[in-house]
Design an enzyme around this catalytic site. Structure first.
Site, short mmCIF file in Angstrom:
data_model
loop_
_atom_site.label_atom_id
_atom_site.label_comp_id
_atom_site.label_asym_id
_atom_site.label_seq_id
_atom_site.Cartn_x
_atom_site.Cartn_y
_atom_site.Cartn_z
N VAL A 1 0.83 -1.21 0.00
CA VAL A 1 0.00 0.00 0.00
C VAL A 1 0.86 1.26 0.00
O VAL A 1 0.62 2.20 -0.78
CB VAL A 1 -0.97 -0.01 1.22
CG1 VAL A 1 -1.84 1.25 1.21
CG2 VAL A 1 -1.86 -1.25 1.19
N LYS B 1 -6.62 -1.35 9.43
CA LYS B 1 -7.90 -1.64 10.11
C LYS B 1 -7.72 -2.23 11.49
O LYS B 1 -8.54 -2.02 12.38
CB LYS B 1 -8.78 -2.56 9.26
CG LYS B 1 -8.09 -3.82 8.79
CD LYS B 1 -7.70 -3.69 7.35
CE LYS B 1 -6.68 -4.75 6.99
NZ LYS B 1 -6.38 -4.77 5.59
N GLU C 1 -10.20 5.92 5.50
CA GLU C 1 -11.07 5.43 4.42
C GLU C 1 -10.56 4.10 3.86
O GLU C 1 -11.35 3.21 3.52
CB GLU C 1 -11.10 6.48 3.29
CG GLU C 1 -11.98 6.13 2.11
CD GLU C 1 -13.44 6.01 2.50
OE1 GLU C 1 -14.06 7.02 2.84
OE2 GLU C 1 -13.97 4.89 2.46
N VAL D 1 -11.33 0.00 5.23
CA VAL D 1 -12.45 -0.88 4.91
C VAL D 1 -12.75 -0.78 3.41
O VAL D 1 -12.89 0.32 2.87
CB VAL D 1 -13.73 -0.51 5.70
CG1 VAL D 1 -14.87 -1.44 5.34
CG2 VAL D 1 -13.47 -0.51 7.19
N GLY E 1 -10.95 -1.46 0.76
CA GLY E 1 -9.90 -1.06 -0.19
C GLY E 1 -10.24 0.29 -0.82
O GLY E 1 -10.34 1.30 -0.13
N ILE F 1 -13.01 1.30 -2.16
CA ILE F 1 -14.43 1.70 -2.17
C ILE F 1 -14.65 2.86 -1.19
O ILE F 1 -14.28 2.76 -0.03
CB ILE F 1 -15.35 0.54 -1.72
CG1 ILE F 1 -15.09 -0.71 -2.52
CG2 ILE F 1 -16.81 0.95 -1.77
CD1 ILE F 1 -15.85 -1.94 -2.00
N GLY G 1 -1.03 -9.46 -4.10
CA GLY G 1 -0.92 -8.41 -3.07
C GLY G 1 -2.22 -8.15 -2.34
O GLY G 1 -2.41 -7.09 -1.76
N GLU H 1 -3.22 -10.39 3.70
CA GLU H 1 -2.47 -9.83 4.81
C GLU H 1 -1.11 -10.53 4.89
O GLU H 1 -0.93 -11.63 4.37
CB GLU H 1 -3.21 -10.07 6.12
CG GLU H 1 -4.56 -9.38 6.20
CD GLU H 1 -4.44 -7.87 6.09
OE1 GLU H 1 -3.81 -7.25 6.95
OE2 GLU H 1 -4.96 -7.31 5.11
N LYS I 1 -13.23 -4.97 10.09
CA LYS I 1 -13.88 -4.03 9.18
C LYS I 1 -15.34 -3.80 9.55
O LYS I 1 -15.83 -2.67 9.53
CB LYS I 1 -13.74 -4.53 7.74
CG LYS I 1 -12.30 -4.43 7.23
CD LYS I 1 -12.11 -5.19 5.94
CE LYS I 1 -10.71 -5.00 5.38
NZ LYS I 1 -10.43 -5.91 4.26
N1 HSE Z 1 -6.22 -8.61 3.14
C1 HSE Z 1 -7.25 -7.64 2.93
C2 HSE Z 1 -8.29 -8.24 2.00
C3 HSE Z 1 -6.64 -6.41 2.33
O1 HSE Z 1 -8.00 -9.27 1.40
O2 HSE Z 1 -9.38 -7.72 1.90
C4 HSE Z 1 -7.56 -5.23 2.28
O3 HSE Z 1 -8.00 -4.84 3.53
#
Ligand code: HSE
Length: 414
Positions: free
Chosen positions: A12, A100, A124, A127, A129, A131, A182, A185, A200
């Site tokens: 990120v 998060k 933002e 939660v 990504g 959106i 990517g 986590e 989330k």
């Molecule tokens: N590991 C998380 C997912 C990344 O797969 O949604 C985004 O929060």
């Protein structure tokens, strides 16, 4: 010119640097000022990085630099990220995060610190990504009493479930692909076991219901027990299996869960596939509204981080004083008391006896034809609605009986 620092040069963080550079002129136009990354803090070496001139391992170079007004924390976790966030806020620097875990764990304290220091703490990207969901909840839906939130909140598990269902891939192959893209986590257990989705839904619920929802109180189950056979049964039911995070207002309390769920193909969340996330929010004035987009990945998540940076630059003298109150009384409904239906699959020794037993224990059920046509070794059915505690007790009664060998699946039906 507004100078920012990026803490953590992972998926990120490097995406944030890339987006700030690539879209510099449109970002400047929207923010009303130019924005540039002055420092990137990371303990690792990146000798081939195009950003190596900006990289430092020395946190003082970020925190002692008064020209750095905004810090984007993309380290993750609740260790050093927590310490750095507190340091930055106490020094009057705005903090933006995609973390998060940190928001769900220490949100009340960090928001209070931000308000006391007259700076922003925005998240933002934590939660959904890319959106937009946090700001719409705060602003666009502010006129509503929010009563329900239902969402596919984890890109990794949604990718895995989609690949299993569509391509018949096994769990581990699909997980490896999600990691390579990517999405996952650092430790994918947080994705697979539902902890990421849990944090989330806790964050969304805290905003929607105006009080802190402690993620540790949310019953959470992941997708590790879901099999291709379960998916074939779901298909027979004109349904799909998704990892769903839910919360709702029940009187003045809150009920929240994360679990795999069988959802009808006609449900708006059923067609949300691959890395996409979607969140359906129900408000008393607006009814249902759905937010949909890429829930994980470098640039979608960076898009949300950079949007928060622009927001801060536009409103840097007005922090909004958003805080999460902690309710001194228990604010969560006993999850065992909530009524629901389950899909149950059992391996049987004697079909007739097993059917009789299931009817005796569960009363009326909806039988689902076996996926193993002609073979009678297993039975599948959907229970009628009852409390979770009763459903679990009934399932226990099936175990270790003469006619039923084992309970193979026990999955929520939405
Ligand atoms: N590991 C998380 C997912 C990344 O797969 O949604 C985004 O929060």
């Amino acid at each position: 010119m507004i100078y920012i620092a990026v803490l953590g040069y992972g998926v990120v963080g490097s995406g944030v640097v890339e987006v700030v550079r690539k879209n510099a002129s449109s970002i400047a136009q929207r923010a009303g000022e130019e924005i540039a990354v002055k420092k990137i803090l990371d303990i690792r070496d990146f000798p081939d990085s195009p950003d190596r001139e900006l990289l430092t391992k020395n946190a003082d170079e970020v925190f002692r630099d008064e020209s750095i007004k905004v810090v984007a924390e993309t380290i993750g976790g609740i260790g050093i990220a927590y310490q750095f966030t507190k340091t930055a806020l106490s020094l009057g620097k705005h903090v933006i995060t995609s973390n998060k875990e940190l928001v769900a764990t220490h949100g009340p304290e960090l928001l209070k610190m931000a308000a006391e220091n007259n700076v922003h703490y925005l998240f933002e990207a934590s939660v959904g990504g890319g959106i937009p969901i946090i700001r719409p909840l705060h602003n666009c839906l502010a006129a509503n009493e929010i009563t329900h939130i239902t969402g596919i909140l984890n890109g990794t598990t949604n990718y895995i479930l989609t690949q299993m269902r569509r391509a018949g891939k096994d769990f581990n192959t699909a997980l490896k692909e999600a990691q390579a893209n990517g999405y996952a986590e650092a430790d994918p257990t947080a994705d697979i076991e539902g902890h990421d989705a849990c944090r989330k839904i806790a964050i969304l619920s805290s905003i929607a219901y105006n009080e802190y929802v402690d993620y540790k109180k949310i019953p959470t189950e992941g997708i590790s027990k879901i099999t291709l056979e379960d998916m074939r049964y779901a298909e027979k039911m004109e349904s799909v299996i998704k990892l769903v995070g839910r919360s709702m207002k029940v009187g003045d309390k809150i009920h929240a869960t994360v679990s795999p769920a069988i959802i009808q193909k006609s449900h708006p969340l059923a067609n949300v596939d691959d890395v996409f996330n979607a969140i359906v929010v129900r408000g008393d004035a607006i009814g249902d509204v759905m937010f949909y987009g890429r829930g994980a990945g470098k640039l979608p998540t960076a898009s949300a981080v950079v949007a928060d940076i622009i927001e801060v630059v536009k409103h840097k003298n007005n922090s909004g004083r958003n805080v999460w109150n902690i309710n001194t009384e228990e604010n969560m409904v006993d999850p065992e008391s909530v009524k629901t239906r389950y899909f149950v699959r059992v391996k049987v020794r004697n079909t007739e006896e097993a059917e009789k037993l299931i009817k005796k224990v569960f009363g009326s059920v909806d039988w689902i034809n076996s996926i193993n046509e002609g073979k009678k070794e297993e039975l599948a059915f959907v229970t009628s609605i009852d409390t979770e505690v009763n459903q679990k007790e009934k399932v226990e009664q099936l175990k270790g009986t003469g006619s039923i060998k084992e309970v193979i699946s026990f999955i929520n039906v939405l």
